[in-house]
Design a protein around this motif. Sequence first.
Motif, PDB file in Angstrom:
ATOM      1  N   ARG A 277       4.214  50.130 -41.538  1.00  0.00           N
ATOM      2  CA  ARG A 277       4.242  48.712 -41.195  1.00  0.00           C
ATOM      3  C   ARG A 277       2.838  48.116 -41.178  1.00  0.00           C
ATOM      4  NH1 ARG A 277       9.217  50.199 -38.536  1.00  0.00           N
ATOM      5  NH2 ARG A 277       8.171  51.400 -36.912  1.00  0.00           N
ATOM      6  N   GLN A 288       8.646  41.964 -43.270  1.00  0.00           N
ATOM      7  CA  GLN A 288       8.371  42.441 -41.916  1.00  0.00           C
ATOM      8  C   GLN A 288       9.671  42.730 -41.168  1.00  0.00           C
ATOM      9  OE1 GLN A 288       5.227  43.240 -41.385  1.00  0.00           O
ATOM     10  NE2 GLN A 288       4.911  42.359 -43.427  1.00  0.00           N
ATOM     11  N   LEU A 291      11.055  46.061 -42.590  1.00  0.00           N
ATOM     12  CA  LEU A 291      10.298  47.220 -42.119  1.00  0.00           C
ATOM     13  C   LEU A 291      10.517  47.457 -40.632  1.00  0.00           C
ATOM     14  CD1 LEU A 291       6.915  46.873 -44.052  1.00  0.00           C
ATOM     15  CD2 LEU A 291       9.053  47.970 -44.747  1.00  0.00           C
ATOM     16  N   VAL A 294      13.082  50.154 -39.950  1.00  0.00           N
ATOM     17  CA  VAL A 294      12.817  51.529 -40.394  1.00  0.00           C
ATOM     18  C   VAL A 294      12.510  52.410 -39.187  1.00  0.00           C
ATOM     19  CG1 VAL A 294      11.300  53.015 -41.734  1.00  0.00           C
ATOM     20  CG2 VAL A 294      12.008  50.793 -42.653  1.00  0.00           C
ATOM     21  N   THR A 297      10.365  57.633 -42.126  1.00  0.00           N
ATOM     22  CA  THR A 297      10.025  57.469 -43.543  1.00  0.00           C
ATOM     23  C   THR A 297       9.516  58.780 -44.116  1.00  0.00           C
ATOM     24  OG1 THR A 297       8.618  56.269 -45.122  1.00  0.00           O
ATOM     25  CG2 THR A 297       7.691  56.678 -42.949  1.00  0.00           C
TER      26      THR A 297
END
Length: 456
Positions: A277, A288, A291, A294, A297
Amino acid sequence: MSAPSESSAPLYTDPSPLALHVIVIGCGLGGLAASYTLSHALPNSQITLLEAAHAIGDVGAGIQVSPNASRLLLRWGLGPALATSAVRPEGIVFRRYATGEQVGYSQWGAKMEAVHGAPYLHVHRADYHRLLTGLVEGRPNVQLRLSAAVTTIQPDPAVEGGPSVTLKSGEVIHADLIIGADGVKSIVQGVVTGQQDAPRPTGDTAYRAIIPTDVMMRDPELKEFVETPEMTGWMAPGRHLMAYCIRGKKEYNLVLLHPDDGSVESWTAEGSADKMRSDFADFEPRVQKLLGFVKSTLKWRLMDRSALPRWVHPKGRVALLGDSCHPMLPYRAQGAAMAVEDAAVLGALISHMRDVSQLPTLLQAYEDLRLSRCTETQQSSRLNQHIFHLPDGPEQEARDTAMRRAMEIERAALLPSPPGSTTALPGDEEGLKGNPNQWADRGKNEVQFSYDADDA
């Protein structure tokens, strides 16, 4: 996901009658596809698929299946399964990173099928792997062996016992033909070429993440990414983000490219969602929001490799396939497609074999048919890295202007023409050759997507 259909239907009308032993090293997409086509090309032969891992894991993220690959999967009976798991994107969209302004567009959807004869699809890599595994498991002459790491290869048929592989356990397995589909860190490649290809850093690392689309559907600014599935690319200085729906639009796949900061070349290495981010904090508000969903990852260091001088060992019994001989950077989304093409061409050629003495000639034909195409695709992928990552300034502005022009031509073609009109936008007759949106270049699309490995 429904089971593969017609997995036992013959692929070749007059397959080879020979009873041989073939070893395929590596149970990735390329190794599975090769095991499947070779099992049809040599129905009286034994195909042994060796995989170093102890189990087949559910790893990876989204993957793109362009028409040059999907036409093969449909022929292999995977249409019904793909219909339930794949997403057909309506187009590809390019945007400015900070504002979200659309600067490029190419229509896909039904147009891909009309022009190239097969669909463009987005799938989850694990689903793709399971589909091909199902095909292989349906073949009575294929044996998949896990925990079977290969340490050495003996390629010479003149040596007593003929070509062989030695496993980490010490077991020696002899074969008439050995196919190295063992990926970017291939040990077979060193045997074939006489030297191990040294990877070169590209300067990029990729974050990979998946978010559930139900959270997007609750946001009016994000739901359009699900309701009208497209591949959306946000281009930025030194970075870009590609995003698209997978798994029947239940998941949204994100691939974020940014300057390498010391990651490793691995599909399974964990990354930091917070660092991701931070690296993309200057992207538009919708990014934004995406993300923010999330939770975890994966992080993959992108390494480049030179085109190999050959794919076939001089003794004519060992050959390379897939990432072991032409690893692709992800900027053109053709890595898996090239491996599946390799498998189709190899199987079709081997089906013509009537004596084992023909193997060197057939393998050389495989290399001749595949090497130049894969090298050109590698180069096309590298070009997109430069195009997507231009710093803000004159070159970026020229890129965006050219992409907008291609978008205008595309959109004009979608509008109904006035009766009797024959007017085309200037440049349309050139097919937008060399446009920075490589998917707008009709010549490139024809070469890439209309290719039929079986016909080749």
